[in-house]
Enzyme design. Structure first.
Site, PDB file in Angstrom:
ATOM      1  CD  GLU A  94      -2.795  -0.755  -0.223  1.00 40.25           C
ATOM      2  OE1 GLU A  94      -2.833   0.160  -0.816  1.00 40.25           O
ATOM      3  OE2 GLU A  94      -3.324  -1.812  -0.530  1.00 40.25           O
TER       4      GLU A  94
HETATM    5  C1  LIG Z   1       2.977  -9.592   0.361  1.00 41.07           C
HETATM    6  C2  LIG Z   1       2.732  -8.316  -0.750  1.00 41.07           C
HETATM    7  C3  LIG Z   1       1.429  -8.445  -0.907  1.00 41.07           C
HETATM    8  C4  LIG Z   1       0.902  -7.266  -1.998  1.00 41.07           C
HETATM    9  N1  LIG Z   1      -0.255  -6.970  -2.240  1.00 41.07           N
HETATM   10  C5  LIG Z   1      -0.719  -5.912  -3.465  1.00 41.07           C
HETATM   11  C6  LIG Z   1      -2.089  -6.060  -3.658  1.00 41.07           C
HETATM   12  O1  LIG Z   1      -2.879  -6.678  -3.333  1.00 41.07           O
HETATM   13  N2  LIG Z   1      -2.155  -5.452  -4.927  1.00 41.07           N
HETATM   14  C7  LIG Z   1      -1.203  -4.671  -5.651  1.00 41.07           C
HETATM   15  O2  LIG Z   1      -1.485  -4.129  -6.531  1.00 41.07           O
HETATM   16  N3  LIG Z   1       0.169  -4.699  -5.141  1.00 41.07           N
HETATM   17  C8  LIG Z   1       0.420  -5.258  -4.033  1.00 41.07           C
HETATM   18  N4  LIG Z   1       1.657  -5.710  -3.409  1.00 41.07           N
HETATM   19  C9  LIG Z   1       2.788  -4.799  -4.207  1.00 41.07           C
HETATM   20  C10 LIG Z   1       3.133  -3.450  -3.045  1.00 41.07           C
HETATM   21  O3  LIG Z   1       2.057  -2.525  -2.986  1.00 41.07           O
HETATM   22  C11 LIG Z   1       4.634  -3.107  -3.608  1.00 41.07           C
HETATM   23  O4  LIG Z   1       5.622  -4.063  -3.378  1.00 41.07           O
HETATM   24  C12 LIG Z   1       4.960  -1.752  -3.108  1.00 41.07           C
HETATM   25  O5  LIG Z   1       3.894  -0.881  -3.519  1.00 41.07           O
HETATM   26  C13 LIG Z   1       6.396  -1.460  -3.403  1.00 41.07           C
HETATM   27  O6  LIG Z   1       6.550  -1.515  -4.977  1.00 41.07           O
HETATM   28  P1  LIG Z   1       7.738  -2.585  -5.321  1.00 41.07           P
HETATM   29  O7  LIG Z   1       7.864  -3.817  -4.605  1.00 41.07           O
HETATM   30  O8  LIG Z   1       7.820  -2.397  -6.737  1.00 41.07           O
HETATM   31  O9  LIG Z   1       9.018  -1.619  -4.776  1.00 41.07           O
HETATM   32  P2  LIG Z   1       9.890  -0.466  -5.313  1.00 41.07           P
HETATM   33  O10 LIG Z   1       8.611   0.656  -6.044  1.00 41.07           O
HETATM   34  O11 LIG Z   1      10.787  -1.053  -6.373  1.00 41.07           O
HETATM   35  O12 LIG Z   1      10.453   0.330  -4.229  1.00 41.07           O
HETATM   36  C14 LIG Z   1      11.813  -0.037  -3.599  1.00 41.07           C
HETATM   37  C15 LIG Z   1      12.424   0.896  -2.733  1.00 41.07           C
HETATM   38  O13 LIG Z   1      12.526   2.170  -3.478  1.00 41.07           O
HETATM   39  C16 LIG Z   1      11.886   3.199  -2.704  1.00 41.07           C
HETATM   40  N5  LIG Z   1      11.345   4.297  -3.611  1.00 41.07           N
HETATM   41  C17 LIG Z   1      10.606   3.895  -4.982  1.00 41.07           C
HETATM   42  N6  LIG Z   1      10.099   4.927  -5.373  1.00 41.07           N
HETATM   43  C18 LIG Z   1      10.648   5.969  -4.402  1.00 41.07           C
HETATM   44  C19 LIG Z   1      10.421   7.263  -4.429  1.00 41.07           C
HETATM   45  N7  LIG Z   1       9.570   8.154  -5.412  1.00 41.07           N
HETATM   46  N8  LIG Z   1      10.630   7.880  -3.506  1.00 41.07           N
HETATM   47  C20 LIG Z   1      11.316   7.625  -2.656  1.00 41.07           C
HETATM   48  N9  LIG Z   1      11.727   6.358  -2.403  1.00 41.07           N
HETATM   49  C21 LIG Z   1      11.165   5.490  -3.461  1.00 41.07           C
HETATM   50  C22 LIG Z   1      10.769   2.493  -1.977  1.00 41.07           C
HETATM   51  O14 LIG Z   1      10.327   3.034  -0.752  1.00 41.07           O
HETATM   52  C23 LIG Z   1      11.397   1.205  -1.574  1.00 41.07           C
HETATM   53  O15 LIG Z   1      12.412   1.103  -0.358  1.00 41.07           O
HETATM   54  C24 LIG Z   1       1.848  -6.508  -2.426  1.00 41.07           C
HETATM   55  C25 LIG Z   1       3.135  -6.654  -2.140  1.00 41.07           C
HETATM   56  C26 LIG Z   1       3.746  -7.641  -1.350  1.00 41.07           C
HETATM   57  C27 LIG Z   1       5.106  -8.052  -0.936  1.00 41.07           C
END
Ligand SMILES: Cc1cc2nc3c(=O)[nH]c(=O)nc-3n(C[C@H](O)[C@H](O)[C@H](O)COP(=O)(O)OP(=O)(O)OC[C@H]3O[C@@H](n4cnc5c(N)ncnc54)[C@H](O)[C@@H]3O)c2cc1C
Length: 591
Positions: free
Chosen positions: A434
């Site tokens: 989220e």
């Molecule tokens: C168990 C689980 C359940 C989930 N459930 C859902 C779901 O039901 N529906 C759905 O759509 N998604 C879901 N997700 C996805 C989840 O919302 C994302 O994993 C999350 O939003 C982070 O995206 P990412 O994993 O691609 O990380 P990334 O976006 O790659 O981020 C990696 C790091 O970079 C940082 N970062 C990235 N962009 C910025 C920025 N602009 N400014 C500062 N820091 C930044 C982040 O804070 C983080 O530390 C789920 C994930 C998991 C693991």
């Protein structure tokens, strides 16, 4: 260790801080006063303690299983979900016209906390369904609402939220799932969604996937994203072309199935546009805000359970003589001041975050139901400011509390049998999904502070100043101590708000280097403000001669919060205002 719902504290917060009696004056909420809340909470406590909580540890050791496109949830989940929906819990906060009970978010927040304390993995399914319902209430057509919401309320269908793709996580402008318009007005969807919580399961007949996708020819970036309803089973009973191809193996919340969903491999998944094309992200924000608030509640819930677990262990585990010589033999570790410090920190964090979140829920209710448009707007602005704090602070604090819970258990915390380790593993996801804490902090800096030139934040600081004056007038040792720390926190917050507003345009790197610290500062001060109000209320009740032990504990916990947690506020300020250079001075290549 079984879970005991903290109904007493929940009702205290509702009555003394969130103003449940005033809420019951709002049109449509006449039935939702203190007595209703008390009755609903007692019932919810019984259900969650007896039915849902016992499935938590078994769910961790027997996670959901994927086989041949189907997911079988952990033992007992399906039956418990039936009881959950038959008890009317899914519809608690949703409109009566769709089969819900129309109760305020405030009462729902407490019930959601209990459900999540009982079993975080189980609770995720209702949480996502709530979000889907809220999105359809905002942006869905009458036909879409009538087709989906009653089914989701009665539990024959559940909801899921499909944002994430392999290349699009925090940055949803990169969404690539494709939607092709069809002559009959529907769309066909093609693409891959990953990490979809309860994207496939066996607890209901159908799943309403709310999916972000790009209509062919739509503009690049966030302005070209649309929202679709894409059910697992179509209205004519045939299977839609959306299939689960695997579920993830995870650090925590192992019982919650996290699905990879493949859309359109067999000709295209039928989707129904929600609202207008290219406004999908705007609608999805409704769902995300509901879900972000819900994840904040998960943090409080998890912290409460970890705290209860740690207290029980600290009373039993015998080790070491008390340093004050009060016993001549080894004593339960709860006698050691450092164990008490850890337990107090766990307790104070949890109670403060509960107060913060419930006050936010009450603002949400007033923003929807108050008769006066100006009051509605004020409450909406206040609520929107609080959402990133609820999500960011409550989840970061849950991680700290769960870690302290393991520490209280010593080596027994690190091995799995006691259950303390599960809370720590489960807690970590809360700061990630989220929107990570950084994404919440970006929201706080950009949309919630810079956009209105700091006006909302300043208005909150002025309300805090009024509480400081009340504390000073109260004249007790605890209120005096709280007044000093809360005022210092308020000053630190004001300084940082001015800094963010002043520097945001010229030195964005400097401001965003302090974004998470700003979130932690604002969260700590606003939560501390609620603890200050709790302290005043508890002292008043004590002075009136009632309810000794609970109110004394509240005063002691609030004082601890002031002297051990609020005191960190000026340090957060220093990190933000003085420390930005050292974040960005280090050369990228040197990492
Ligand atoms: C168990 C689980 C359940 C989930 N459930 C859902 C779901 O039901 N529906 C759905 O759509 N998604 C879901 N997700 C996805 C989840 O919302 C994302 O994993 C999350 O939003 C982070 O995206 P990412 O994993 O691609 O990380 P990334 O976006 O790659 O981020 C990696 C790091 O970079 C940082 N970062 C990235 N962009 C910025 C920025 N602009 N400014 C500062 N820091 C930044 C982040 O804070 C983080 O530390 C789920 C994930 C998991 C693991």
């Amino acid at each position: 260790m079984s879970y005991r719902a903290p109904v007493r504290d929940m009702l205290f917060v509702m009555k003394e801080l969130a103003g449940i009696d005033a809420l019951a004056q709002l049109p449509g909420h006449e039935e939702a006063g203190y007595d209703t809340a008390a009755a609903v909470l007692e019932e919810s406590a019984r259900f969650n303690e007896n039915v849902v909580a016992p499935l938590n540890q078994p769910g961790d050791t027997h996670p959901s299983v994927f086989h041949a496109g189907r997911v079988t949830t952990s033992p007992g989940f399906k039956e418990a979900f039936r009881q959950f929906v038959e008890g009317g819990w899914q519809g608690l906060q949703h409109p009566v016209e769709f089969g819900g009970q129309g109760l305020p978010k405030l009462i729902h927040a407490a019930c959601a906390e209990m459900l999540n304390s009982a079993n975080l993995s189980f609770a995720l399914c209702p949480l996502l369904t709530d979000g889907a319902i809220e999105a359809l209430l905002t942006a869905g057509s009458h036909a879409q609402q009538a087709a989906c919401i009653p089914k989701m309320v009665d539990g024959s269908w559940t909801g899921s939220m499909n944002l994430t793709e392999p290349q699009a996580g925090s940055d949803l402008s990169l969404v690539r799932t494709r939607a092709e318009p069809q002559p009959d007005g529907t769309y066909k969807l093609f693409g891959t969604k990953i990490f979809i919580t309860y994207g496939e399961h066996d607890m209901a007949d159908n799943i309403v996937h709310l999916v972000l996708a790009r209509v062919a020819g739509a503009p690049e970036g966030v302005k070209g994203i649309s929202l679709f309803i894409c059910p697992k089973v179509l209205a004519d009973g045939t299977r839609n072309d959306v299939h689960c191809v695997s579920i993830e193996h995870k650090l925590g919340i192992r019982a919650s199935p996290t699905a990879v969903l493949q859309y359109g491999d067999h000709g295209g998944a039928v989707g129904d546009l929600v609202g207008q094309e290219n406004r999908g992200l705007e609608y999805m924000f409704v769902m995300m805000n509901a879900a972000r608030y819900g994840v904040g509640i998960q943090g409080i819930a998890l912290a409460e359970r970890a705290y209860q677990h740690a207290v029980a262990y600290a009373r039993e585990r015998v080790q070491g003589r008390p340093v004050d010589g009060s016993l001549t033999r080894a004593a339960p570790i709860v006698h050691h001041p450092d164990v008490r410090r850890m337990l107090m920190r766990m307790r104070a964090h949890t109670e403060a975050c509960r107060a913060l979140a419930y006050v936010a829920a009450a603002a949400h209710d007033a923003a929807h139901a108050h008769a006066d448009a100006r009051v509605r707007q004020e409450n909406q602005t206040f609520y929107e400011f609080l959402v990133p704090l609820v999500k960011g602070l409550c989840t970061e604090m849950a991680l700290e509390v769960a870690s302290l819970g393991v520490q209280v258990h010593g080596g027994m915390g690190f091995i799995e049998e006691t259950g303390a380790a599960q809370y720590l593993r489960d807690a970590k996801i809360l700061t990630i999904y989220e929107g990570t804490t950084a994404i919440q902090a970006n929201d706080l800096v950009g949309r919630k502070t810079a956009r209105d030139g700091g006006a909302t934040a300043r208005a909150i600081a002025a309300r805090i100043a009024a509480t400081v004056r009340e504390l000073e007038a109260a004249g007790s040792a605890a209120s005096g101590s709280m007044a000093r720390r809360l005022d210092a926190g308020r000053q630190a917050l004001v300084d940082v708000v001015e800094y963010v507003v002043r520097e945001g345009k010229e030195r964005p790197n400097a401001v965003y280097a302090g974004s998470v610290p700003y979130l932690m500062l604002a969260g700590t001060v606003v939560a501390g403000w609620q603890m200050a109000r709790a302290l005043l209320a508890a002292e008043a009740r004590l002075a009136a001669g009632d309810e000794g032990a609970f109110m004394r504990a509240k005063v002691a916990t609030a004082r601890f919060y002031a002297e051990h947690i609020l005191v960190e506020a000026p340090t957060w300020r220093e990190r933000i205002v003085e420390g930005a250079e050292s974040v960005t001075a280090f050369e990228l290549e040197a990492f």
